[in-house]
Write a protein that holds these residues in place. Structure first.
Motif, short mmCIF file in Angstrom:
data_model
loop_
_atom_site.label_atom_id
_atom_site.label_comp_id
_atom_site.label_asym_id
_atom_site.label_seq_id
_atom_site.Cartn_x
_atom_site.Cartn_y
_atom_site.Cartn_z
N VAL A 73 0.87 -1.16 0.00
CA VAL A 73 0.00 0.00 0.00
C VAL A 73 0.91 1.22 0.00
O VAL A 73 1.75 1.37 0.89
N ILE A 74 0.76 2.05 -1.01
CA ILE A 74 1.56 3.26 -1.12
C ILE A 74 0.66 4.45 -0.78
O ILE A 74 -0.37 4.64 -1.43
N VAL A 75 1.05 5.19 0.23
CA VAL A 75 0.29 6.37 0.64
C VAL A 75 1.04 7.59 0.13
O VAL A 75 2.24 7.74 0.38
N LYS A 76 0.32 8.46 -0.58
CA LYS A 76 0.95 9.61 -1.25
C LYS A 76 0.40 10.91 -0.68
O LYS A 76 -0.80 11.06 -0.49
N TYR A 126 5.60 13.30 -1.05
CA TYR A 126 6.10 12.32 -0.07
C TYR A 126 5.29 11.05 -0.20
O TYR A 126 4.07 11.09 -0.37
N GLU A 127 5.95 9.90 -0.15
CA GLU A 127 5.30 8.61 -0.26
C GLU A 127 5.89 7.64 0.75
O GLU A 127 7.09 7.68 1.02
N VAL A 128 5.03 6.79 1.30
CA VAL A 128 5.49 5.71 2.17
C VAL A 128 4.81 4.42 1.75
O VAL A 128 3.78 4.43 1.09
N VAL A 129 5.42 3.31 2.17
CA VAL A 129 4.92 1.99 1.79
C VAL A 129 4.60 1.17 3.04
O VAL A 129 5.35 1.21 4.03
N PHE A 130 3.50 0.44 2.97
CA PHE A 130 3.13 -0.54 3.97
C PHE A 130 2.91 -1.87 3.26
O PHE A 130 2.34 -1.88 2.17
N ARG A 156 -0.42 -2.04 -4.91
CA ARG A 156 0.33 -2.66 -6.01
C ARG A 156 0.99 -3.93 -5.54
O ARG A 156 1.16 -4.14 -4.34
N PHE A 157 1.41 -4.75 -6.48
CA PHE A 157 2.30 -5.86 -6.15
C PHE A 157 3.68 -5.25 -5.97
O PHE A 157 4.06 -4.32 -6.67
N ALA A 158 4.45 -5.80 -5.02
CA ALA A 158 5.78 -5.24 -4.72
C ALA A 158 6.69 -5.29 -5.94
O ALA A 158 7.51 -4.40 -6.13
#
Length: 165
Positions: free
Chosen positions: A94-97, A102-106, A161-163
């Protein structure tokens, strides 16, 4: 020359104000590897069931954040969850924008209630008040992390997305 500059500035200001009035509602989009991508207006998020978490912010103090659990938003979008979250689906992220880029991934299991008891929140208030400008209107809050580096301010989009592609 000066009068035309003032006119141009006035037109720009009025255009900005008009667009803020007409288009001013913040939109949050959820897209990617989901069955029902959608966009939410501020009123839509406000109407959703809210939860609260207490978490320590950068100031070192505990604050009470209220908002919609991220897992609930992903569920509504048709994200793979629960019993379906196995095999290749475990490689979904899960990419939070944020609006500033700025973006982070979970990893998806970090959010799924069948994998964790932690609630990651899309907060819209702190200590009973709306989030401050520049922080909100929406902020991801991740309780129990030592550093709030994944606390995304001014969230505009969430993408699954898929990693690896």
């Amino acid at each position: 020359m000066r009068q035309s500059t003032v006119r141009i500035a006035t037109v720009i200001l009025l255009t900005c104000l008009f667009s803020r009035i007409v288009y001013g509602q913040t939109v949050l989009t959820i897209s990617g590897e989901v069955t029902k991508p959608f966009s939410l207006q501020a009123a839509d998020l406000k109407a959703m069931p809210h939860a609260e978490v207490v978490a320590k912010d950068k100031d070192g103090k505990n604050h009470t954040y209220a908002g919609v659990p991220l897992a609930e938003l992903l569920k509504q979008a048709g994200t793979t969850t629960g019993a379906e979250l196995r095999g290749k689906n475990l490689s979904k992220v899960v990419i939070v924008k944020a609006t500033d880029g700025y973006e982070v991934v979970f990893a998806l299991p970090e959010i799924d209630p069948e994998f964790t008891t932690r609630i990651i929140l899309l907060a819209d208030s702190v200590d009973g008040n709306p989030l401050a400008q520049g922080v909100g209107p929406y902020r991801i809050v991740v309780p129990d992390e030592k550093k709030p580096a994944r606390w995304v301010r001014d969230v505009k989009a969430i993408e699954i997305r898929f990693a690896s592609k």
